[in-house]
Design a protein around this motif. Structure first.
Motif, PDB file in Angstrom:
ATOM      1  N   MET A 125      -1.021  -1.586  -0.112  1.00  0.00           N
ATOM      2  CA  MET A 125      -1.570  -0.288  -0.319  1.00  0.00           C
ATOM      3  C   MET A 125      -1.795   0.365   1.152  1.00  0.00           C
ATOM      4  N   LYS A 126      -3.105   0.610   1.653  1.00  0.00           N
ATOM      5  CA  LYS A 126      -3.399   0.989   2.978  1.00  0.00           C
ATOM      6  C   LYS A 126      -3.205  -0.105   4.118  1.00  0.00           C
ATOM      7  N   ASN A 127      -3.824  -1.367   3.597  1.00  0.00           N
ATOM      8  CA  ASN A 127      -3.699  -2.404   4.712  1.00  0.00           C
ATOM      9  C   ASN A 127      -2.403  -2.712   5.036  1.00  0.00           C
ATOM     10  N   GLU A 130      -9.207   3.591  -2.609  1.00  0.00           N
ATOM     11  CA  GLU A 130     -10.696   4.412  -2.474  1.00  0.00           C
ATOM     12  C   GLU A 130     -11.651   3.496  -1.560  1.00  0.00           C
ATOM     13  N   THR A 131     -11.216   2.319  -1.031  1.00  0.00           N
ATOM     14  CA  THR A 131     -12.101   1.385  -0.404  1.00  0.00           C
ATOM     15  C   THR A 131     -12.132   1.852   0.949  1.00  0.00           C
ATOM     16  N   PRO A 132     -13.232   2.180   1.529  1.00  0.00           N
ATOM     17  CA  PRO A 132     -13.334   2.624   2.992  1.00  0.00           C
ATOM     18  C   PRO A 132     -12.833   1.718   3.818  1.00  0.00           C
ATOM     19  N   ASP A 133     -12.162   2.155   4.987  1.00  0.00           N
ATOM     20  CA  ASP A 133     -11.506   1.358   5.918  1.00  0.00           C
ATOM     21  C   ASP A 133     -12.293   0.445   6.471  1.00  0.00           C
ATOM     22  N   ASP A 134     -13.661   0.686   6.664  1.00  0.00           N
ATOM     23  CA  ASP A 134     -14.311  -0.223   7.413  1.00  0.00           C
ATOM     24  C   ASP A 134     -15.032  -1.369   6.504  1.00  0.00           C
ATOM     25  N   PHE A 154     -15.965  -2.019  -9.286  1.00  0.00           N
ATOM     26  CA  PHE A 154     -15.611  -3.046  -8.418  1.00  0.00           C
ATOM     27  C   PHE A 154     -16.625  -3.421  -7.456  1.00  0.00           C
ATOM     28  N   ILE A 155     -17.440  -2.661  -6.741  1.00  0.00           N
ATOM     29  CA  ILE A 155     -18.474  -3.038  -6.001  1.00  0.00           C
ATOM     30  C   ILE A 155     -19.622  -3.725  -6.524  1.00  0.00           C
TER      31      ILE A 155
END
Length: 198
Positions: free
Chosen positions: A48-50, A156-160, A183-184
């Motif tokens: 995905m984003k990573n 939707e997971t924040p990048d940090d 999930f959290i």
């Protein structure tokens, strides 16, 4: 499901395979007699984003010089900005870890850094095939719906926040988690340490 999220995933997967081809990763390690396996989110179609590319490579003995030789072929590419090496030959992992940074100058306004992890593992040791089996298990449980749910939660997971891929797969595929909020909450109840089993 947001089509944009699927497009981002497919676009990043296409870029990843182009990088693998450009760096000639598989040939570099096959030239030292290694068996080369793609693992992780790219193999599972869940990138995905990573921007991560993961390989596990295996030889019947761990020869540091040969491993360096393979990496030196890959690192000749000017887009490889950094290479780090960890010698874990005499540990339970029986491996040499390589972590590379690849700078993708897509255009002047958009520079992407890809992380490439190549774990050189002793053939026949405990982790020989371990993560390949995990990848296969995840792939076998995936439906289009589940894949889209995982991609959406990753998106939707924040990048940090640093989250390992297996956490998403376990939550969605084994505990039917549907949203980032769920999930959290699920993750807060887990006590992960070391390698997370699927």
């Amino acid at each position: 499901m947001n089509d944009n999220i699927i497009d981002i995933s497919l676009n990043n997967q296409k870029k990843a395979f182009n990088i693998i081809k450009e760096l000639d990763i598989e040939d570099a390690f096959e030239a030292i007699g290694a068996r080369v396996n793609l693992v992780g989110s790219l193999k599972m179609g869940l990138l995905m984003k990573n921007k991560d590319i993961d390989f596990h490579v295996y030889t019947y003995s761990l020869d540091i010089e040969k491993s360096f030789l393979a990496i030196s072929k890959i690192a000749k590419n000017k887009k490889i900005e950094k290479v780090t090496y960890t010698n874990l030959i005499d540990t339970d992992e029986h491996c040499i870890e390589w972590h590379l940074s690849y700078r993708d100058d897509c255009n002047a306004d958009n520079i992407e850094i890809w992380k490439i992890d190549i774990i050189h593992i002793l053939e026949g040791s405990y982790y020989d095939g371990y993560f390949e089996k995990v990848s296969d298990d995840v792939i076998n449980m995936l439906t289009e719906d589940k894949r889209n749910t995982i991609l959406k939660i990753k998106y939707e997971t924040p990048d940090d926040i640093k989250i390992i891929g297996i956490e998403y797969y376990k939550a969605v595929l084994k505990y039917n988690v549907q949203t980032f909020e769920e999930f959290i909450k699920w993750r807060d109840k887990q006590s992960f340490s070391g390698i997370i089993e699927f």
